[in-house]
Write a protein that holds these residues in place. Sequence first.
Motif, short mmCIF file in Angstrom:
data_model
loop_
_atom_site.label_atom_id
_atom_site.label_comp_id
_atom_site.label_asym_id
_atom_site.label_seq_id
_atom_site.Cartn_x
_atom_site.Cartn_y
_atom_site.Cartn_z
N ALA A 46 4.52 56.53 76.76
CA ALA A 46 5.61 55.31 77.04
C ALA A 46 6.34 56.03 76.29
CB ALA A 46 5.83 54.31 76.03
N GLY A 47 6.25 56.90 75.37
CA GLY A 47 7.75 57.51 73.63
C GLY A 47 7.35 57.96 72.71
N ALA A 51 9.78 58.58 62.54
CA ALA A 51 9.06 59.64 62.16
C ALA A 51 8.60 59.04 60.56
CB ALA A 51 9.74 60.65 61.59
N ALA A 52 9.61 57.94 59.78
CA ALA A 52 9.82 57.67 59.02
C ALA A 52 8.20 56.71 58.60
CB ALA A 52 10.90 56.77 58.31
N GLY A 53 7.46 57.50 57.57
CA GLY A 53 6.73 56.00 56.93
C GLY A 53 5.06 57.04 57.75
N ILE A 66 6.13 46.29 71.54
CA ILE A 66 5.25 47.00 70.63
C ILE A 66 5.93 46.76 68.93
CG2 ILE A 66 4.17 48.92 69.63
CD1 ILE A 66 5.00 50.09 72.76
N VAL A 67 5.05 46.59 68.25
CA VAL A 67 5.94 46.37 66.81
C VAL A 67 4.43 47.21 65.75
CG1 VAL A 67 5.75 45.14 64.80
CG2 VAL A 67 6.12 44.27 66.71
N SER A 77 9.79 48.29 69.10
CA SER A 77 10.50 48.24 70.86
C SER A 77 10.13 47.57 71.24
CB SER A 77 9.70 49.82 71.48
OG SER A 77 9.63 49.95 72.71
N ALA A 78 11.35 47.05 71.59
CA ALA A 78 10.96 46.00 73.07
C ALA A 78 11.09 46.38 74.52
CB ALA A 78 12.70 45.15 73.16
N ASP A 79 10.65 47.58 74.60
CA ASP A 79 10.89 48.10 75.84
C ASP A 79 9.29 48.52 76.30
OD1 ASP A 79 11.06 50.61 75.07
OD2 ASP A 79 13.15 50.71 76.00
N GLY A 80 8.60 48.46 75.87
CA GLY A 80 7.15 49.48 75.35
C GLY A 80 7.05 50.52 75.38
N GLY A 81 7.78 50.58 74.15
CA GLY A 81 7.99 52.12 73.43
C GLY A 81 8.66 53.01 73.38
N GLY A 82 9.67 52.65 74.43
CA GLY A 82 10.49 54.31 75.05
C GLY A 82 11.61 53.92 74.24
N THR A 83 12.16 52.61 73.31
CA THR A 83 13.25 52.81 72.40
C THR A 83 12.48 51.82 70.88
OG1 THR A 83 14.58 51.16 73.34
CG2 THR A 83 15.21 53.43 73.91
N TRP A 84 13.03 52.66 69.75
CA TRP A 84 12.90 51.64 68.60
C TRP A 84 14.46 51.63 68.03
CZ3 TRP A 84 7.73 50.93 67.83
CH2 TRP A 84 6.64 51.30 68.79
N THR A 85 13.88 50.15 66.95
CA THR A 85 14.78 50.12 66.37
C THR A 85 14.33 49.63 65.13
OG1 THR A 85 15.18 47.90 67.24
CG2 THR A 85 16.39 48.97 67.35
N ALA A 86 14.35 49.88 63.59
CA ALA A 86 14.02 48.90 62.58
C ALA A 86 14.33 47.74 62.36
CB ALA A 86 14.36 49.75 61.44
#
Length: 135
Positions: A46-47, A51-53, A66-67, A77-86
């Motif tokens: 999915a993505g 890398a932090a933590g 996904i949290v 990630s609101a799109d199943g792991g493709g993009t991420w935000t803190a």
Amino acid sequence: GQPSGALLAATTSSGLVLVCASPAAGATQAKTVYTSSDNGQQWQKAGTAPAAGMATSVAGTTTGTIVLATTAGLEVSADGGGTWTAAQGALPPGGFSYVGMTSPQQGVAVPADTGQHAVWFTFDGGRTWRASPIS
């Protein structure tokens, strides 16, 4: 104990999310995310999570959110792991040891530092979190 390289969570009755983490390199760790919609018979990459933590826990929802809990905080990630935000909010130093989503909008996270005497809640699908003190 802490996970040893992989974290798994259910998202639906047949859906799963898997986070495979590399050995730690200082304060970072490579984290590859896979999903399955057929009880783990087949997996799709999915993505890659930030890398932090160090990864400590993962949760998923029926809507594809996904949290990921890490020692640096929470990534969403609101799109199943493709993009991420803190995740936003007043998050504790040291990150989190556990995250769980009770519905697509609501979830709970436990800080790694038990001295925080609080748990964190989200009511917007993991985007923002707030502490709830434990007395």
